[in-house]
Design a protein around this motif. Structure first.
Motif, PDB file in Angstrom:
ATOM      1  N   THR A  44       0.829  -1.200   0.000  1.00 41.74           N
ATOM      2  CA  THR A  44       0.000   0.000   0.000  1.00 41.74           C
ATOM      3  C   THR A  44       0.865   1.251   0.000  1.00 41.74           C
ATOM      4  OG1 THR A  44      -1.811   1.117   1.171  1.00 41.74           O
ATOM      5  CG2 THR A  44      -0.135   0.044   2.518  1.00 41.74           C
ATOM      6  N   SER A  45       0.227   2.407  -0.023  1.00 47.00           N
ATOM      7  CA  SER A  45       0.958   3.669   0.030  1.00 47.00           C
ATOM      8  C   SER A  45       1.671   3.819   1.372  1.00 47.00           C
ATOM      9  CB  SER A  45      -0.009   4.836  -0.168  1.00 47.00           C
ATOM     10  OG  SER A  45       0.643   6.069   0.092  1.00 47.00           O
ATOM     11  N   ALA A  46       2.875   4.355   1.322  1.00 45.88           N
ATOM     12  CA  ALA A  46       3.632   4.565   2.559  1.00 45.88           C
ATOM     13  C   ALA A  46       3.021   5.663   3.412  1.00 45.88           C
ATOM     14  CB  ALA A  46       5.091   4.907   2.239  1.00 45.88           C
ATOM     15  N   PHE A  47       2.218   6.539   2.803  1.00 41.89           N
ATOM     16  CA  PHE A  47       1.581   7.618   3.551  1.00 41.89           C
ATOM     17  C   PHE A  47       0.372   7.079   4.308  1.00 41.89           C
ATOM     18  CE2 PHE A  47       3.616   9.953  -0.010  1.00 41.89           C
ATOM     19  CZ  PHE A  47       4.484  10.717   0.761  1.00 41.89           C
ATOM     20  N   GLY A  48       0.359   7.344   5.607  1.00 41.13           N
ATOM     21  CA  GLY A  48      -0.755   6.892   6.429  1.00 41.13           C
ATOM     22  C   GLY A  48      -0.587   5.490   6.984  1.00 41.13           C
ATOM     23  N   ARG A  49       0.436   4.764   6.571  1.00 42.56           N
ATOM     24  CA  ARG A  49       0.665   3.415   7.101  1.00 42.56           C
ATOM     25  C   ARG A  49       1.397   3.529   8.433  1.00 42.56           C
ATOM     26  NH1 ARG A  49      -2.152  -1.135   5.904  1.00 42.56           N
ATOM     27  NH2 ARG A  49      -0.984  -2.979   6.558  1.00 42.56           N
ATOM     28  N   VAL A  50       0.890   2.874   9.444  1.00 41.38           N
ATOM     29  CA  VAL A  50       1.437   3.007  10.797  1.00 41.38           C
ATOM     30  C   VAL A  50       2.691   2.149  10.954  1.00 41.38           C
ATOM     31  CG1 VAL A  50       0.972   2.736  13.258  1.00 41.38           C
ATOM     32  CG2 VAL A  50      -0.861   3.483  11.713  1.00 41.38           C
ATOM     33  N   PHE A  51       3.753   2.748  11.502  1.00 35.33           N
ATOM     34  CA  PHE A  51       4.980   2.028  11.815  1.00 35.33           C
ATOM     35  C   PHE A  51       5.491   2.508  13.160  1.00 35.33           C
ATOM     36  CE2 PHE A  51       9.745   1.547  11.084  1.00 35.33           C
ATOM     37  CZ  PHE A  51       9.742   0.200  11.402  1.00 35.33           C
ATOM     38  N   GLY A 102       3.950   3.327  15.796  1.00 33.46           N
ATOM     39  CA  GLY A 102       3.179   4.430  16.362  1.00 33.46           C
ATOM     40  C   GLY A 102       3.215   5.710  15.560  1.00 33.46           C
ATOM     41  N   PHE A 103       3.994   5.738  14.468  1.00 30.77           N
ATOM     42  CA  PHE A 103       4.111   6.928  13.628  1.00 30.77           C
ATOM     43  C   PHE A 103       3.530   6.642  12.247  1.00 30.77           C
ATOM     44  CE2 PHE A 103       7.377   7.429  16.822  1.00 30.77           C
ATOM     45  CZ  PHE A 103       7.346   8.786  17.130  1.00 30.77           C
ATOM     46  N   GLU A 104       3.187   7.706  11.538  1.00 28.40           N
ATOM     47  CA  GLU A 104       2.805   7.611  10.147  1.00 28.40           C
ATOM     48  C   GLU A 104       3.389   8.805   9.399  1.00 28.40           C
ATOM     49  OE1 GLU A 104      -1.434   7.471  10.369  1.00 28.40           O
ATOM     50  OE2 GLU A 104      -1.656   9.641  10.615  1.00 28.40           O
ATOM     51  N   PHE A 105       3.599   8.627   8.103  1.00 26.09           N
ATOM     52  CA  PHE A 105       4.209   9.680   7.292  1.00 26.09           C
ATOM     53  C   PHE A 105       3.141  10.459   6.534  1.00 26.09           C
ATOM     54  CE2 PHE A 105       7.549   6.266   7.340  1.00 26.09           C
ATOM     55  CZ  PHE A 105       8.325   6.895   8.298  1.00 26.09           C
ATOM     56  N   ARG A 106       3.402  11.758   6.381  1.00 24.28           N
ATOM     57  CA  ARG A 106       2.469  12.642   5.699  1.00 24.28           C
ATOM     58  C   ARG A 106       3.222  13.489   4.685  1.00 24.28           C
ATOM     59  NH1 ARG A 106      -0.385  14.597  11.361  1.00 24.28           N
ATOM     60  NH2 ARG A 106      -1.075  12.504  12.005  1.00 24.28           N
ATOM     61  N   ALA A 107       2.568  13.747   3.561  1.00 25.88           N
ATOM     62  CA  ALA A 107       3.169  14.580   2.517  1.00 25.88           C
ATOM     63  C   ALA A 107       2.927  16.043   2.848  1.00 25.88           C
ATOM     64  CB  ALA A 107       2.575  14.225   1.168  1.00 25.88           C
ATOM     65  N   ALA A 108       3.994  16.825   2.904  1.00 22.88           N
ATOM     66  CA  ALA A 108       3.909  18.257   3.179  1.00 22.88           C
ATOM     67  C   ALA A 108       4.227  19.024   1.894  1.00 22.88           C
ATOM     68  CB  ALA A 108       4.879  18.631   4.297  1.00 22.88           C
ATOM     69  N   PRO A 109       3.886  20.313   1.841  1.00 19.48           N
ATOM     70  CA  PRO A 109       4.193  21.116   0.654  1.00 19.48           C
ATOM     71  C   PRO A 109       5.678  21.076   0.295  1.00 19.48           C
ATOM     72  CG  PRO A 109       2.710  22.308   2.118  1.00 19.48           C
ATOM     73  CD  PRO A 109       3.127  21.074   2.853  1.00 19.48           C
ATOM     74  N   GLY A 110       5.960  21.100  -0.999  1.00 16.73           N
ATOM     75  CA  GLY A 110       7.345  21.067  -1.449  1.00 16.73           C
ATOM     76  C   GLY A 110       7.917  19.673  -1.543  1.00 16.73           C
ATOM     77  N   GLY A 111       7.061  18.644  -1.473  1.00 15.44           N
ATOM     78  CA  GLY A 111       7.531  17.266  -1.573  1.00 15.44           C
ATOM     79  C   GLY A 111       8.207  16.738  -0.330  1.00 15.44           C
ATOM     80  N   VAL A 112       8.056  17.442   0.791  1.00 14.00           N
ATOM     81  CA  VAL A 112       8.687  17.026   2.045  1.00 14.00           C
ATOM     82  C   VAL A 112       7.825  15.969   2.730  1.00 14.00           C
ATOM     83  CG1 VAL A 112       9.481  17.790   4.312  1.00 14.00           C
ATOM     84  CG2 VAL A 112       9.783  19.264   2.311  1.00 14.00           C
ATOM     85  N   VAL A 113       8.479  14.957   3.274  1.00 14.87           N
ATOM     86  CA  VAL A 113       7.793  13.906   4.029  1.00 14.87           C
ATOM     87  C   VAL A 113       8.004  14.163   5.513  1.00 14.87           C
ATOM     88  CG1 VAL A 113       7.667  11.436   4.498  1.00 14.87           C
ATOM     89  CG2 VAL A 113       8.105  12.235   2.169  1.00 14.87           C
ATOM     90  N   LYS A 114       6.909  14.223   6.266  1.00 16.87           N
ATOM     91  CA  LYS A 114       6.996  14.504   7.700  1.00 16.87           C
ATOM     92  C   LYS A 114       6.470  13.338   8.528  1.00 16.87           C
ATOM     93  CE  LYS A 114       6.955  19.548   7.756  1.00 16.87           C
ATOM     94  NZ  LYS A 114       6.371  20.753   8.384  1.00 16.87           N
ATOM     95  N   ARG A 115       7.039  13.234   9.723  1.00 13.99           N
ATOM     96  CA  ARG A 115       6.597  12.217  10.674  1.00 13.99           C
ATOM     97  C   ARG A 115       5.446  12.774  11.506  1.00 13.99           C
ATOM     98  NH1 ARG A 115      12.245  12.591  11.240  1.00 13.99           N
ATOM     99  NH2 ARG A 115      11.923  13.928  13.046  1.00 13.99           N
ATOM    100  N   GLY A 116       4.437  11.951  11.711  1.00 11.11           N
ATOM    101  CA  GLY A 116       3.313  12.367  12.539  1.00 11.11           C
ATOM    102  C   GLY A 116       2.883  11.252  13.471  1.00 11.11           C
ATOM    103  N   VAL A 117       2.157  11.605  14.517  1.00  3.71           N
ATOM    104  CA  VAL A 117       1.615  10.609  15.444  1.00  3.71           C
ATOM    105  C   VAL A 117       0.465   9.893  14.757  1.00  3.71           C
ATOM    106  CG1 VAL A 117       0.597  10.228  17.709  1.00  3.71           C
ATOM    107  CG2 VAL A 117       2.259  12.075  17.385  1.00  3.71           C
ATOM    108  N   ALA A 118       0.470   8.580  14.758  1.00  2.00           N
ATOM    109  CA  ALA A 118      -0.586   7.812  14.115  1.00  2.00           C
ATOM    110  C   ALA A 118      -1.920   8.039  14.824  1.00  2.00           C
ATOM    111  CB  ALA A 118      -0.237   6.327  14.125  1.00  2.00           C
ATOM    112  N   SER A 119      -3.005   7.994  14.051  1.00  2.00           N
ATOM    113  CA  SER A 119      -4.351   8.210  14.617  1.00  2.00           C
ATOM    114  C   SER A 119      -4.638   7.209  15.718  1.00  2.00           C
ATOM    115  CB  SER A 119      -5.396   8.099  13.508  1.00  2.00           C
ATOM    116  OG  SER A 119      -5.182   9.071  12.514  1.00  2.00           O
ATOM    117  N   LYS A 120      -4.199   5.976  15.534  1.00  2.31           N
ATOM    118  CA  LYS A 120      -4.428   4.947  16.551  1.00  2.31           C
ATOM    119  C   LYS A 120      -3.709   5.281  17.851  1.00  2.31           C
ATOM    120  CE  LYS A 120      -4.113  -0.058  17.215  1.00  2.31           C
ATOM    121  NZ  LYS A 120      -3.672  -1.341  16.605  1.00  2.31           N
TER     122      LYS A 120
END
Length: 460
Positions: free
Chosen positions: A310-317, A319-337
């Motif tokens: 599946t897409s790497a964005f939104g997949r939990v690893f 406790g974290f998940e990755f999100r696409a930010a402006p400028g093509g930057v990938v950021k770490r975020g706290v997973a919804s779970k």
């Protein structure tokens, strides 16, 4: 402290050195040590004092192992001996145990079965060895890990010295940032319960050649589990709970890591959590098929329900998940779970009907909030922390209103906090609307500084 000093003397007792023991000498005990030296003399020559088993049973190594087990404050095993009771037991029985270890006749006790709930539902099985066996396993780990760990893949992070879950998350982020935005998320079905003993020992024998150590580890694997008074012998599985289990798991799974490296794949593994990053779903499907065959050779089974390409964005690893930010930057975020689990725990700790003062609630919150913050500080989405802070303070204000109970008390306390009479009267007139009043009326009267003075840590 006196007990530890006496126990250290017991560790120092060696075969072939008769004389005064850790618990106060005695001619009979001296004779016992002498008998021990004679009975293990042949084995000593066979293995050599520089063998891995002798290094594990060295005094300095045992002292370090004991301190580590003691610091972990684990529960008792099937023998029901606590750490303090085990210390007293070892002062008198360590010479016999050491003799059996060197002679190859030591038999580990079965582990005590404990089941704990998993965050996603179901039960996770733990096996709690006796304190004696935990000390021996820890002593073995301290000798084996420096030899084996450097041979593991750089993409493996779980239960390794100097490596953390944060390192695994950052490495995964780099792969996604480099354009590998499809992930093969592999979940193994009951991994620690399905480890095949023969396969594991075969892989371990390739890394160490000390037959005495291999024999002892095999006996730990075969020791079985005590459940409801019955000892169940096991021919597969390495139950979580013993110091050696994580190292053995890495030994087995390193074969998969090396195969992925030979094929040039980008991946991250933390214990049995494996994420392989590719550029397309078609490539991911090919990788997954190869992994199924690789795990089958290790007698392991892929959990198809939880495994996905599946897409790497939104997949939990972790406790974290990755999100696409402006400028093509990938950021770490706290997973919804992870956020949902945090709120569930906070709701339980701040339940308004548990009869505790606000100070007591804050004191109980401190350890959990600080621990959660320490782990998720790696997140690059500060808005999440601000929102959780606001929600948490909202709950604490509602608790304080409920503790005041009556409208008259609310009116008096709010005036003391600096409220205008009409404002205090408005809240007191709706004294049972704690949640609504705590949002609109109390923000100015109980600001962030108010909770800072109570000792409530901030997430943001």
């Amino acid at each position: 402290m006196d007990d530890d000093v006496t126990l250290e003397r017991a560790w120092h007792q060696k075969p072939g050195r008769p004389g005064r023991t850790a618990v106060g000498a005695g001619e009979a005990q001296a004779r016992g040590v002498g008998d021990e030296a004679r009975s293990v003399g042949h084995d000593t020559q066979a293995t050599g004092r520089d063998s891995l088993l002798w290094q594990a049973l060295a005094r300095e190594n045992l002292v370090k192992a004991w301190q580590r087990v003691k610091a972990n404050k684990g529960s008792a095993g099937v023998d029901s001996r606590t750490i303090a009771e085990t210390a007293a037991y070892l002062k008198t029985d360590w010479a016999r145990i050491r003799k059996e270890l060197l002679a190859g006749t030591y038999r580990p006790s079965p582990v005590r079965r404990v089941q704990i709930p998993k965050p996603g539902g179901g039960q996770r099985e733990l096996g709690i060895p006796t304190v004696v066996d935990r000390v021996i396993q820890q002593a073995l780990l301290q000798v084996l890990q420096p030899r084996i760990d450097p041979t593991f893949s750089e993409s493996s992070h779980g239960f390794r010295p100097g490596r953390r879950a944060h390192d695994a998350v950052c490495q995964a982020q780099r792969h996604v940032q480099d354009g590998y935005r499809v992930v093969v998320d592999v979940d193994l079905e009951k991994f620690f319960d399905r480890v095949n003993h023969d396969v594991l020992m075969g892989r371990l024998a390739r890394r160490i050649d000390d037959k005495a150590v291999l024999r002892l580890i095999r006996r730990y694997l075969n020791a079985g589990i005590l459940s409801r008074g019955l000892a169940i012998r096991r021919y597969e599985g390495t139950p979580q709970g013993g110091p050696l289990s994580p190292l053995l798991a890495n030994v087995l799974l390193d074969e998969v890591d090396r195969d992925l490296e030979r094929r040039g794949h980008r991946f991250v593994r933390y214990a049995d959590d494996l994420m392989v990053y590719v550029r397309s779903h078609k490539a991911g499907a090919r990788v997954l098929e190869g992994l199924r065959k690789q795990f089958a050779r290790l007698r392991l089974k892929v959990n198809e329900a939880k495994t996905a390409v599946t897409s790497a964005f939104g997949r939990v690893f972790l406790g974290f998940e990755f999100r696409a930010a402006p400028g093509g930057v990938v950021k770490r975020g706290v997973a919804s779970k992870a956020k949902t689990t945090f709120k569930q725990r906070i709701r339980w700790l701040t339940c308004r009907s548990r009869g505790r003062s606000l100070n007591q609630i804050v004191e109980q919150l401190r350890a959990f909030v600080l621990g959660w913050k320490a782990y998720f500080r790696l997140s690059q989405t500060p808005t999440v922390f601000r929102e959780l802070d606001q929600w948490l303070r909202h709950r604490l204000r509602a608790i304080q209103l409920k503790h005041w109970k009556r409208g008259k008390t609310m009116y008096r306390e709010l005036l003391a906090l600096g409220a205008r009479p009409e404002q205090a009267q408005r809240v007191a007139a709706n004294s049972r609307r704690w949640w609504r009043n705590s949002r609109y009326e109390l923000n100015r009267l109980m600001p962030i500084a108010y909770f800072d003075r109570l000792g409530m840590p901030r997430l943001s």
